[in-house]
Design a protein around this motif. Structure first.
Motif, PDB file in Angstrom:
ATOM      1  N   VAL A   1       3.391  -4.384  -3.125  1.00 54.16           N
ATOM      2  CA  VAL A   1       2.666  -5.061  -2.011  1.00 54.16           C
ATOM      3  C   VAL A   1       1.566  -4.205  -1.460  1.00 54.16           C
ATOM      4  O   VAL A   1       0.290  -4.463  -1.323  1.00 54.16           O
ATOM      5  N   ASN A   2       1.759  -3.007  -1.489  1.00 54.90           N
ATOM      6  CA  ASN A   2       0.913  -1.984  -0.876  1.00 54.90           C
ATOM      7  C   ASN A   2       0.174  -1.033  -2.141  1.00 54.90           C
ATOM      8  O   ASN A   2      -0.573  -0.137  -1.757  1.00 54.90           O
TER       9      ASN A   2
ATOM     10  N   THR B   1       8.207  -6.958  -6.001  1.00 55.80           N
ATOM     11  CA  THR B   1       7.511  -7.835  -6.732  1.00 55.80           C
ATOM     12  C   THR B   1       7.779  -9.232  -6.047  1.00 55.80           C
ATOM     13  O   THR B   1       6.816 -10.063  -6.151  1.00 55.80           O
TER      14      THR B   1
ATOM     15  N   ALA C   1       5.278 -10.001  -3.225  1.00 56.66           N
ATOM     16  CA  ALA C   1       3.699  -9.793  -3.387  1.00 56.66           C
ATOM     17  C   ALA C   1       3.212 -11.203  -4.037  1.00 56.66           C
ATOM     18  O   ALA C   1       3.886 -11.741  -4.706  1.00 56.66           O
TER      19      ALA C   1
END
Length: 354
Positions: free
Chosen positions: A137-138, A164, A167
């Motif tokens: 995500v980041n 995962t 995202a």
């Protein structure tokens, strides 16, 4: 077989919030961890109550899997020496692996240096896999903004991509491609998978598996970066400083000449040589030698029982920061051609740091 009797130390690291603690908690439940000792900053951080079997002393607990888990209170070297002493005295089970979660330590290089520079630890331990968690995500933003995150990915032996499932698929694919450019020979494992394999993460390290040929064969077959200098695709202000370069040599190498060259390279530019791995065909040797190092520190070479396949070329992979890969290659080729060159001549062949 040199070095295979030493206890491997596996580092579990990653940027803040990337899922190191969650990964370790999952691994601690697996039977493959039964012969592993774990050092973490604070036991309470990962909620071990449901895994505890008994308390052995104020710092050490025994888990249901048989794994020994303890804290790093102050000095890492002292903690590892104390753990080994308890093992030898029979106070704790005779672990065959050590895992260290580097909570709060963005750069794993100082830990590697501690393990390899301490004469007592070096006699009993060796570096296993460096396992790095990257947040799907980041992770892209962290790679853009945090140079530490880029370095972690660049020196990893295994990258576990976490979150995962949270995202967008396109973002996951882009992050995978970016990580592959940073570290082409590193397996990328999705942490959301239910069958996360502790054996693959920990036991199958380069030195251990090289003697059984599997890991060496997979690494030898890893594709070369298409562009040794810069990819030019999706590179951030940090990525563009790190380059992966693979060198191959068809004729056997002179060990003395190579050793002197590598020593001088690391003395001059050790901070910029983030990682080096190699399978070397040495002059007069029937089987290959594996070398493996992080920045200034290189492990004792491991003499393997055989080649992983029919390819007898020497192969070296460097992960470099702010060093020209072409200059590194030129210096090595020139030094090998000169053979027993003098230190003064070699100094002139070493690449400039910029």
């Amino acid at each position: 077989m040199v070095g295979t009797e030493l206890i491997p130390v596996n580092l579990i690291t990653g940027f803040l919030g990337s899922g190191k603690t969650t990964l370790l908690s999952r691994l601690l439940r697996q039977p493959a961890f039964a012969d592993t000792a774990v050092l973490i900053n604070e036991l309470g951080e990962i909620g071990l109550d449901h895994l505890l079997l008994e308390t052995l002393d104020e710092n050490i607990v025994l888990l249901q899997s048989g794994c020994v888990c303890c804290t790093i209170r102050d000095d890492l070297a002292q903690a590892v020496r104390g753990l080994y002493s308890r093992r030898e005295r029979g106070v704790i089970p005779a672990f065959r692996r050590l895992a260290i979660e580097t909570t709060g330590l963005a750069d794993p290089a100082p830990i590697v240096s501690t393990l390899l520079a301490d004469p007592v630890l070096r006699h009993h331990f060796r570096l296993g896999n460096i396992i790095v968690t990257v947040d799907a995500v980041n992770g892209g933003r962290q790679l853009d903004r945090q140079s530490e995150s880029v370095k972690q990915a660049a020196i990893a032996d295994r990258i576990v991509l976490t979150k995962t499932d949270l995202a967008p698929p396109a973002a996951v694919a882009a992050l995978k491609a970016r990580l592959a450019r940073l570290n082409p020979a590193c397996p990328l494992i999705e942490g959301a998978s239910a069958d996360l394999d502790a054996e693959r993460l920990l036991a199958q390290d380069f030195v251990a598996q090289a003697s059984r040929n599997a890991e060496a064969g997979a690494w030898l077959a890893a594709p070369l970066p298409e562009d040794r200098a810069r990819t030019g695709h999706d590179s951030s202000r940090h990525d563009e400083h790190i380059h992966a370069v693979a060198l191959t040599f068809a004729t056997p190498l002179d060990w003395t000449a190579f050793g002197v060259w590598l020593t001088m390279l690391l003395q001059a530019h050790g901070e910029e040589v983030l990682r080096v791995k190699g399978l070397l065909h040495l002059r007069g040797a029937a089987t290959p030698v594996a070398i493996h190092g992080v920045q200034h520190m290189v492990h004792a070479p491991v003499h393997l029982s055989g080649w992983p396949d029919a390819d007898r070329r020497s192969r070296l992979v460097f992960i470099l920061r702010d060093l020209d890969p072409a200059a590194v290659e030129r210096s090595l080729v020139a030094f090998l051609a000169l053979g027993a060159a003098t230190g003064a001549l070699a100094e002139g062949l070493l690449p400039d740091a910029h």
